[in-house]
Design a protein around this motif. Structure first.
Motif, short mmCIF file in Angstrom:
data_model
loop_
_atom_site.label_atom_id
_atom_site.label_comp_id
_atom_site.label_asym_id
_atom_site.label_seq_id
_atom_site.Cartn_x
_atom_site.Cartn_y
_atom_site.Cartn_z
N ILE A 1 80.26 -10.87 6.60
CA ILE A 1 81.20 -10.63 7.72
C ILE A 1 81.94 -8.93 7.54
CG2 ILE A 1 82.79 -11.36 9.07
CD1 ILE A 1 82.32 -14.79 8.68
N GLY A 2 82.53 -8.97 7.01
CA GLY A 2 83.41 -7.91 5.49
C GLY A 2 82.25 -7.26 5.96
N LEU A 3 81.63 -6.86 5.63
CA LEU A 3 80.35 -5.67 4.98
C LEU A 3 79.73 -5.40 6.80
CD1 LEU A 3 78.20 -3.45 3.85
CD2 LEU A 3 76.96 -5.74 3.90
N LEU A 4 79.52 -6.33 8.01
CA LEU A 4 79.02 -6.56 9.52
C LEU A 4 81.02 -5.66 9.98
CD1 LEU A 4 77.37 -6.84 11.44
CD2 LEU A 4 78.17 -8.95 11.85
N LEU A 5 81.75 -6.07 9.92
CA LEU A 5 83.04 -5.75 10.25
C LEU A 5 82.92 -3.92 9.55
CD1 LEU A 5 85.45 -8.02 9.96
CD2 LEU A 5 83.95 -7.16 12.01
N LEU A 6 82.39 -3.35 8.79
CA LEU A 6 82.49 -2.52 8.06
C LEU A 6 81.03 -1.09 8.90
CD1 LEU A 6 82.76 -2.59 4.40
CD2 LEU A 6 84.60 -1.81 6.18
N LEU A 7 80.54 -1.58 8.97
CA LEU A 7 79.59 -1.54 9.37
C LEU A 7 79.13 -1.03 11.49
CD1 LEU A 7 76.23 -2.53 8.33
CD2 LEU A 7 76.37 -1.19 7.21
N ILE A 8 80.01 -1.90 11.62
CA ILE A 8 80.32 -1.71 12.80
C ILE A 8 81.06 -0.99 13.61
CG2 ILE A 8 81.32 -2.63 15.47
CD1 ILE A 8 80.35 -5.31 14.33
N LEU A 9 83.09 -0.47 12.67
CA LEU A 9 83.39 0.74 11.97
C LEU A 9 82.79 1.89 11.82
CD1 LEU A 9 86.76 1.64 12.17
CD2 LEU A 9 86.94 0.51 10.08
N LYS A 10 82.25 1.84 11.22
CA LYS A 10 81.51 3.27 10.51
C LYS A 10 80.99 3.94 12.10
CE LYS A 10 79.98 6.75 8.64
NZ LYS A 10 80.63 7.86 8.14
N GLY A 11 80.04 3.21 12.52
CA GLY A 11 79.10 3.34 13.86
C GLY A 11 80.54 3.40 14.99
N ILE A 12 81.58 3.65 15.36
CA ILE A 12 82.37 3.63 16.07
C ILE A 12 82.66 4.99 15.91
CG2 ILE A 12 84.64 3.57 17.56
CD1 ILE A 12 83.17 0.44 17.30
N ILE A 13 82.91 5.55 14.68
CA ILE A 13 83.39 7.00 14.92
C ILE A 13 82.40 8.09 14.94
CG2 ILE A 13 84.06 7.79 12.63
CD1 ILE A 13 85.91 5.39 11.49
N HIS A 14 81.16 7.58 13.65
CA HIS A 14 80.40 8.49 14.39
C HIS A 14 79.94 9.17 15.31
CE1 HIS A 14 76.56 10.55 13.78
NE2 HIS A 14 75.79 9.46 14.26
N MET A 15 79.56 7.38 16.65
CA MET A 15 79.46 8.15 18.11
C MET A 15 81.23 9.09 18.28
SD MET A 15 76.78 6.43 18.06
CE MET A 15 77.17 6.89 20.79
N LYS A 16 81.79 8.40 18.25
CA LYS A 16 82.90 9.43 18.37
C LYS A 16 83.07 11.08 17.97
CE LYS A 16 87.96 9.42 18.84
NZ LYS A 16 89.36 9.09 18.23
N ASP A 17 82.55 11.31 16.79
CA ASP A 17 82.48 12.80 16.32
C ASP A 17 81.60 13.04 17.28
OD1 ASP A 17 84.21 12.24 14.67
OD2 ASP A 17 83.23 11.36 12.87
N LEU A 18 80.56 12.68 16.91
CA LEU A 18 79.15 13.17 17.72
C LEU A 18 79.49 14.15 19.56
CD1 LEU A 18 75.90 13.70 17.41
CD2 LEU A 18 75.75 11.90 18.50
N LYS A 19 80.19 12.97 20.03
CA LYS A 19 80.67 13.45 21.20
C LYS A 19 81.76 14.58 21.46
CE LYS A 19 83.15 11.15 25.47
NZ LYS A 19 83.38 9.80 25.64
N GLU A 20 81.88 14.48 20.15
CA GLU A 20 83.43 15.57 20.56
C GLU A 20 82.54 17.37 19.86
OE1 GLU A 20 86.38 16.36 20.95
OE2 GLU A 20 86.93 14.13 21.23
N PHE A 21 81.94 16.47 19.37
CA PHE A 21 80.75 18.21 19.10
C PHE A 21 79.52 18.65 20.03
CE2 PHE A 21 76.53 19.22 17.71
CZ PHE A 21 77.27 20.83 16.63
N ARG A 22 79.79 18.04 21.05
CA ARG A 22 78.62 18.08 21.60
C ARG A 22 79.25 18.53 23.29
NH1 ARG A 22 74.95 12.92 23.18
NH2 ARG A 22 73.31 13.65 21.20
N ARG A 23 81.13 18.05 23.05
CA ARG A 23 81.68 19.49 23.88
C ARG A 23 82.39 20.78 23.63
NH1 ARG A 23 87.64 18.72 24.49
NH2 ARG A 23 87.21 17.38 22.76
N PHE A 24 82.42 20.36 22.41
CA PHE A 24 83.03 22.42 21.53
C PHE A 24 81.22 22.97 21.91
CE2 PHE A 24 82.35 24.59 17.86
CZ PHE A 24 83.25 25.73 17.73
N GLU A 25 80.00 22.49 21.63
CA GLU A 25 78.51 23.24 22.12
C GLU A 25 79.07 23.98 23.56
OE1 GLU A 25 77.22 24.60 20.21
OE2 GLU A 25 77.50 24.12 18.45
N ASN A 26 79.69 23.15 24.23
CA ASN A 26 78.99 23.42 25.72
C ASN A 26 80.94 24.06 26.15
OD1 ASN A 26 77.50 21.56 26.15
ND2 ASN A 26 78.46 19.89 27.30
#
Length: 828
Positions: A773-798
């Motif tokens: 369950i802990g490992l699953l929670l870490l993976l979920i958190l990592k995925g959320i952070i990655h999605m947020k960073d990707l969104k910011e990069f696309r906004r900078f490029e525009n």
């Protein structure tokens, strides 16, 4: 056994050999039963069937006897309820109505109509056989000379036996009698040759002129007493049948014909004679004649030959009429073509041997002709040519005792034809009746092949000389009539059996001739069980004298509890109620006509369920029955299965189980809506099978109604499963026994108990689960952070794309070079 045989035989036994009426129980002795079977029933039929037949006549119930055996005897006897005031009225009501002449048979106030019922009904009500008046049909032989073997010259042969019978008929009740017929040897034969002399028969006439000796020779082989005669016909002398020109009337033949006699209808030429030479001589003098149309006047000629017996010379003999022609015939109605409208009267009109009414009367009908031929016992033989044979075959079907033979072109085969036809006619015996009264019905059966079915005629084929045949005649009168007579006999023979019919419509009670009979209070005479009172006396026993009391007191004596007089169902006569007969056939009786035999409860739409007698509104049940409507059978047979009644879970009433709530008929075995008994007896199962549970200490007393046995394994597909306190499952099957809370239990020896828990597995599994369950929670958190960073990069490029410089011209700047274009320069 054919129904006609059974009915006829039973009636014959009832009538007896001498024709005197006997009671069925007297006729049905062992001897008469065996005689019945021996005489009428095929050999393989057992005498027990005759016994059952006699029992049926006595009116006994025979449920095991098929209705196909004697259906008329086994049919239900009924007596219609109509207005009946005397024995005479009763027996005229119906063929099965009988009258009880027993004194004191009726109840108080009961009408005399209750004395009228079927014999069985009267017996069931206590009327003895000696007191039952029911006239039976019977017969008496008035003349019964034995059949003759041969025919002598000076004796009158007897071919039919008996010769005269007297029938005493009860309307609706038939009587059967047997008569025998046997053709005697050397019986005289009369043959009358009736020939068509139209021009087309010219060649035939030449052969007939020498026919006498051959005919007499052929007849001589049959009898020593044969006679022959001759007659001729053409057609009516009237247009359009014959040319009425005077010259043509005198000579209707062609001009080149030298010998031709004048036109005529019918002429009698030679009376019956036994001289062949005389026949040849007279016939040889005959000549041909002629007419216009094709059909001839043959029916006129046959009619006159049949009815003019004295002139033709018919004797006490077999009478044959040979009708020779090559063409068809005119019939009734054709005379209208010549304006001849008067119907044929069927009488003799021979004047000087010529049919004098030929041009005044129409042709006879085929029906008239058949009747006259039968009345005079004449058998026609139609000797016709091939072209018209089908027409005369149809005519043969309408005229009984007739034959058709095919002539050759010149009639040279006529003798052989007559011999063949005579053999056919004489071997076929057809019995019928004459002068039958309107209200009398007659049917015939015989011991010949196919003679077992009753019909309007009795027929026997292939009956040789000296062979005896037997017929059974069944006669029924429809209603009461005066004394009448009719005749029965075989067609073509003069012998007839004369039958005199007298209807039995009066009661013979043989009462004492005492006008002051004590049974009638000394003031009346007993007539068939009832009192005919003297003057001024009335009442069932003449007990009341008119004028002794005032009318008011007498009427009050007929009221019940100040109600209506005689309940409006009778007449108050001298202070006593005389009840009316019910319109629907019910018997009304009682001191005040308050009772009847119909006002009782019904069961299955039957009065008193058919198991009792209705008496003044109450059912008097037969033995073995009970209940208000006698609808209860005093028995538990239908409630019993084995030794148990209603499985011990209900009461047997009226032979039907009335079960406890929930249980179903017919034996209260099952309760589809009841809860399963598995839980109800679980505690008993635990203590009986495993010696444990809450009932362990008092198991025998608490579980005394539970029978049990323990087995290694159960075979039931759906056994009961019940968890104990230690979480182990008991497995058992339950069968409900007769009675309440009685069970038979089969218990599986082995319990099904769950295994203990594995602690190591539980702990290891818990830690592994937490880590996962802990490992699953870490993976979920990592995925959320990655999605947020990707969104910011696309906004900078525009935004970066939007910051680029654009190229533009200065509106104030002008170049130093000016270009001028020569307008005349062409480019070369």
């Amino acid at each position: 056994m054919a129904p006609w045989l059974c009915i006829s035989a039973v009636i014959l036994l009832m009538a007896g050999e001498d024709g005197e009426s006997k009671h069925p129980s007297e006729s049905c002795s062992v001897t008469s039963q065996l005689e019945l079977c021996a005489r009428f029933v095929p050999p393989k039929t057992s005498s027990s069937r005759c016994s059952r037949t006699c029992r049926a006549v006595r009116g006994e119930t025979l449920p095991h006897v098929p209705t196909s055996l004697c259906p008329a005897v086994l049919s239900k006897e009924e007596c219609p309820k109509t207005v009946v005031t005397s024995c005479k009225d009763c027996i005229r009501t119906g063929p099965f109505c009988a009258w009880c002449k027993k004194l004191n048979f009726t109840k108080q106030g009961e009408p005399d109509a209750t004395r009228c019922d079927t014999t069985e009904a009267l017996r069931s009500r206590g009327c003895e056989n000696d007191d039952i008046v029911s006239p039976a049909s019977s017969y008496t032989k008035l003349s019964d000379r034995p059949l003759s073997r041969g025919s002598g010259q000076n004796e009158d042969p007897v071919q039919l036996q008996p010769q005269a019978v007297r029938l005493n008929l009860r309307p609706g009740k038939p009587v059967s009698l047997r008569f025998r017929f046997r053709r005697v040897e050397d019986y005289p034969v009369d043959l009358y040759y009736l020939m068509d002399l139209s021009y087309s028969m010219k060649d035939d006439l030449e052969n007939v002129k020498s026919l006498g000796k051959d005919l007499m020779k052929a007849l001589g082989q049959i009898t020593k007493r044969a006679r022959i005669g001759f007659g001729s016909f053409v057609d009516k002398v009237a247009l359009p049948f014959t040319n009425t020109n005077p010259a043509k009337v005198q000579k209707p033949c062609p001009e080149d014909e030298r010998v031709c006699q004048p036109a005529f209808g019918y002429q009698h030429v030679l009376s019956l004679t036994d001289q062949a030479e005389e026949f040849n001589q007279i016939v040889s003098m005959q000549s041909i004649s002629g007419n216009l149309d094709s059909p001839e006047g043959g029916l006129d000629a046959i009619m006159q030959a049949a009815v003019c017996g004295n002139k033709i010379g018919w004797g006490d003999s077999t009478r044959l009429l040979v009708f020779a022609t090559d063409d068809g015939f005119h019939m009734a109605g054709d005379g209208k073509l010549a304006a001849i409208l008067e119907p044929n009267d069927g009488q003799c009109h021979l004047d000087k041997s010529i049919y004098s009414k030929s041009s005044e009367m129409d042709y006879p009908s085929v029906g008239q002709l058949a009747q006259k031929l039968a009345e005079n016992n004449i058998q026609p033989i139609f000797a016709v040519t091939q072209n018209v044979a089908p027409v005369y075959q149809k005519l043969k079907e309408m005229i009984p005792k007739s034959e058709v033979g095919v002539l050759s072109k010149n009639s040279d085969n006529v003798v052989r034809l007559i011999e063949t036809a005579y053999k056919s006619l004489s071997s076929n015996v057809i019995v019928t009746h004459e002068n039958l009264p309107e209200d009398i019905k007659v049917t015939y059966t015989s011991n010949c092949e196919n003679g077992g079915v009753p019909g309007p005629r009795g027929v026997c084929n292939n009956v040789g000389i000296g062979k005896e045949v037997e017929f059974v005649v069944t006669v029924t009168a429809d209603k009461c009539t005066k004394e009448q007579s009719f005749q029965i006999g075989p067609l073509g023979f003069r012998e007839k059996m004369n039958i005199t019919v007298v209807t039995e419509c009066e009661c013979v009670c043989r009462d004492p001739l005492n006008k002051n009979d004590p049974a009638c209070g000394g003031q009346g005479q007993v007539t068939c069980g009832t009192c005919v009172c003297n003057k001024d006396f009335v009442g069932q026993r003449c007990e009341c004298r008119m004028g002794d009391k005032n009318e008011r007191d007498l009427r009050e004596a007929c009221r019940f509890n100040n109600g209506s007089v005689c309940s409006n169902l009778g007449d108050c006569v001298c202070g006593l109620c005389q009840c009316h007969a019910g319109e629907d056939g019910r018997n009304i009786y009682g001191r005040f006509c308050e009772c009847d035999d119909r006002s009782c409860p019904l069961h299955h739409n039957r009065l008193c369920g058919g198991n009792g007698k209705c008496d003044c509104g109450k059912c008097l049940c037969h033995q073995g029955y009970d209940g208000e409507a006698c609808d209860c059978k005093k028995s538990d047979e239908a409630c019993r299965k084995g030794t148990s009644v209603c499985s011990g879970r209900g009461n047997c009433t009226c032979n039907i189980c009335h079960c406890l709530p929930g249980y179903k008929r017919p034996f209260c075995e099952e309760c589809p809506g009841c809860p399963s008994p598995c839980g109800k007896i679980a505690s008993c199962v635990e203590c009986l099978g495993f010696n444990s549970g809450p009932l362990k200490e008092n198991c025998n007393s608490m579980c005394s109604k539970v029978k049990h046995k323990v087995v290694e394994a159960l075979t039931d597909k759906k056994p009961c499963r019940w968890k104990r306190s230690d979480n182990c499952w008991m497995i058992y099957s339950v069968k409900e026994l007769d009675g309440i809370d009685n069970y038979d239990v089969t218990i599986q020896k082995k319990l099904e108990c769950p295994k203990p828990p594995d602690l190591a597995a539980i702990i290891g599994g818990s830690f592994a689960g937490v880590a996962l369950i802990g490992l699953l929670l870490l993976l979920i958190l990592k995925g959320i952070i990655h999605m947020k960073d990707l969104k910011e990069f696309r906004r900078f490029e525009n935004e970066k794309k939007k910051a680029k410089w654009t190229n533009a011209d200065n509106p104030l700047f002008k170049t130093a070079t000016t270009t001028v274009q020569n307008p005349n320069f062409s480019g070369d």
